[in-house]
Structures are given as C-alpha cells and as structure tokens.
Scaffold this motif. Structure first.
Motif, PDB file in Angstrom:
ATOM      1  N   GLU A 258      34.342  43.834  52.682  1.00 50.01           N
ATOM      2  CA  GLU A 258      34.358  43.597  51.349  1.00 50.01           C
ATOM      3  C   GLU A 258      33.679  42.438  51.299  1.00 50.01           C
ATOM      4  O   GLU A 258      32.695  41.991  50.140  1.00 50.01           O
ATOM      5  CB  GLU A 258      35.821  43.241  50.914  1.00 50.01           C
ATOM      6  N   ARG A 270      36.656  47.063  44.512  1.00 46.82           N
ATOM      7  CA  ARG A 270      37.784  46.686  45.509  1.00 46.82           C
ATOM      8  C   ARG A 270      38.411  47.977  45.742  1.00 46.82           C
ATOM      9  O   ARG A 270      39.921  47.754  45.706  1.00 46.82           O
ATOM     10  CB  ARG A 270      38.377  45.290  44.843  1.00 46.82           C
ATOM     11  N   LEU A 292      43.991  45.549  47.106  1.00 48.41           N
ATOM     12  CA  LEU A 292      43.038  46.161  46.798  1.00 48.41           C
ATOM     13  C   LEU A 292      43.186  47.073  45.511  1.00 48.41           C
ATOM     14  O   LEU A 292      44.611  47.231  45.264  1.00 48.41           O
ATOM     15  CB  LEU A 292      42.437  47.010  47.990  1.00 48.41           C
TER      16      LEU A 292
END
Length: 349
Positions: A258, A270, A292
């Motif tokens: 990420e 995400r 997430l």
C-alpha cells in the motif's frame, strides 16, 4: 414451493461477477493458464459492453457497503502487474471504455526481472540443453532429479510441453521437475526465492532472464493511475504466499504494498487481492486492522449483498474465444449461490 421461491430469488437477486485476468499476450506455452490472447480479450470486452453493465471495483465496494448489488454487473481485475497489462490490455480497455483494477506485486516494479515462476519456466522448460542430473539443497532439504532423456529440448519435447497445464499429469520429465521446484519455491521469502533461482540458473548455465514476463514500470503505473477508468490495488510486495509466513511478515507485505502505491499512484484503491488466493485467520485479522475496504480471494463465487467484503470471490478467465466466454459468463451469472459460502476459508494446500 420453497425450491421455486429460492429459484426465483436466485434469478432476481443482484450479483456481480468479478473477472480475474493476469496477462493479455500470445505465449508459446502457458502452464498456469495466465494468458488471454489480444483477439480473445477484445472479444470479451465486446460481449461485456453488449450484454452486461461493467463497473469498477471501486463502485462494487460502494454498492456492497450499501447492501445493493445491481443485476448483471461485471468487474474486470488483473493480478500481478505484467508489462503486457500496460502495452496490450490498456489500449483495448480504453477502446471500449471498460474500467479495470490492477493488483500489483510492487517489489517487481522496475526490477527488470521476470516473476519467479516465469523465470523458472524459462530455465526448466525452454532451455535448449540442461544437465541430465539436477541436485539442489533447498533450505536443508535436498532435491535430486534425473531428467533422463529430456535433458535436450527436442521438437517432440517442445510439442508435448506446448499445451500442458499444471493440473494435468506432467508429460515430460522437465515438466515434472518444474512443478517440484514451483512447490518448493512458492512458500519461501523473496530473498530465498531469488537465491535459489540463481542456483538453478547456474546449474542450467543460463543467463539472467529479462523478458516480456516482467512487471510494468513505475512510470507506466503512474500514467495509468491518472486515467479515470483504471485503479491500482494491493497484491503484497513480493507476491508471497501469505499463510506460509509470520504475522510480522504478512503485515509488512500488505502495508508495504500500500505504501508503494500511495507513493507512486495518483489514486490508490485500498483493496487487496490475496496472492494465489491464499490466506489464513492471521491474514484476515491484519486486513481488518488495516481497515482495507475489501479483499479478493480466488474463490469462484459471485458477489452479492451478503458477501463478506474481506472474502470476495472472483472467476479466472482462460483463453476462451467470444462464444466460449459468453457461455461461461452466462453460467457464472446463473449459478446458485449460498450467502454463507462467501465466508468459507479455502484450503491452503
């Protein structure tokens, strides 16, 4: 009566089929069935635009949050981040204005090195001549293998290997060795994989592989992320098989992926796709702690309003022509679903 009501409910209940692609390329062999030819890929998009509503993963996650999945919706995803995603898939997707999400193993970006399974394929299955005897110590476990008469890549051998897929019995000793090595390398850390690949290259007297099996570059990813129809999501740093590693390593792989995308993309989705579709309870706890927005497995089931956002299913697309793809997609859309099935944890074997 109950059966009839359930059948009607299945027909009218909104569901989304999420498609899983890896490559858009013409390959002379494809043991993992990762590639779809450019012509077939274009025929897929033509069909999708004609018969279905193609939405982005971003929109799908929002619909799931609202517990409202429109009927006959389809999402397009790509795993790993091969360079042909940019060179070949991108212009076709743009031609038909089809949104797509790319889940990238970020360690390979700009590395100018094939993914380990592709490099191993190049050495074992495509080298013109190999030593007859293979011997390698893999983390304390010896692997001894005799290629017998398959040490030389004859025309007959090439033909046997050309259409072989991993799920079928190995047609040659080279294919058998390739599978054994893949099984040994898959659970290892990236540094261990690269070290062992170096040993295999030295054994086969092969040069380091730089080919069309490499990842997209950071410049290509940044360019694509600026397009409204493209998103980039997490696929760990090194495409590691997450359940084989400690909580600390799993966290570093997910968070590091990420962070790379945040630093190199105009916008980051995400959402994570588990490498190889593999996860354990530790993995699930990490993605929840990271908050997430969603996670994809490789479980072959549609997304409904009941789906667990951390265990979303996808269907892998093979190199089908337009007619065969149409039949397969229709079957996926009509398939029975069980709300609780979306919570099932797949085997890690």
């Amino acid at each position: 009566m109950v059966y009839g009501l359930n059948r009607i409910r299945r027909l009218i209940e909104g569901k989304a089929v999420v498609l899983l692609y890896h490559r858009v390329a013409e390959l002379d062999s494809d043991p993992w069935q990762l590639a779809v030819s450019p012509a077939n890929f274009e025929s897929h998009l033509q069909l999708l635009r004609r018969k279905y509503k193609v939405i982005s993963v971003r929109e799908l996650i929002e619909n799931l949050r609202k517990k409202s999945i429109p009927r006959r919706t389809v999402c397009i995803t790509f795993d790993d981040g091969y360079c042909d995603n940019y060179a070949t898939a991108r212009p076709i997707l743009e031609k038909y204005n089809c949104p797509a999400t790319f889940f990238v193993a970020t360690k390979y970006v700009d590395l100018q090195r094939s993914f380990w399974w592709s490099e191993l394929e190049q050495i074992i299955l495509k080298s013109e001549r190999l030593p007859k005897l293979f011997s390698l110590n893999i983390l304390g476990e010896p692997l001894l293998f005799d290629l017998e008469n398959d040490f030389e890549l004859t025309a007959t051998l090439k033909e046997k290997q050309k259409d072989w897929f991993w799920s079928a019995a190995p047609p040659t000793r080279r294919c058998e060795l390739y599978l054994k090595l893949c099984r040994r390398l898959r659970p290892l850390k990236f540094s261990e994989q690269q070290s062992l690949l170096e040993n295999v290259r030295n054994w086969g007297n092969c040069d380091s592989d730089v080919s069309r099996s490499i990842s997209m570059t950071s410049e290509q990813i940044k360019e694509m992320s600026e397009k409204s129809i493209f998103d980039f999501g997490l696929h760990t740093l090194t495409h590691t098989n997450l359940p084989d590693h400690s909580r600390e390593t799993q966290y570093e792989e997910i968070a590091g992926s990420e962070q790379y995308l945040t630093d190199n993309c105009s916008k980051v989705l995400r959402v994570l796709a588990y490498p190889n579709g593999q996860f354990d309870q530790t993995t699930v706890s990490i993605v929840k702690e990271q908050q997430l927005e969603g996670v994809f497995t490789t479980g072959a089931h549609a997304v409904t309003r009941f789906s667990d956002p951390f265990l979303l299913g996808r269907f892998q697309v093979n190199n089908w022509n337009g007619d065969d793809f149409n039949k397969q997609l229709s079957a996926w859309m009509k398939a029975s679903w069980n709300p609780e099935a979306t919570y099932a944890t797949p085997s890690n074997s």
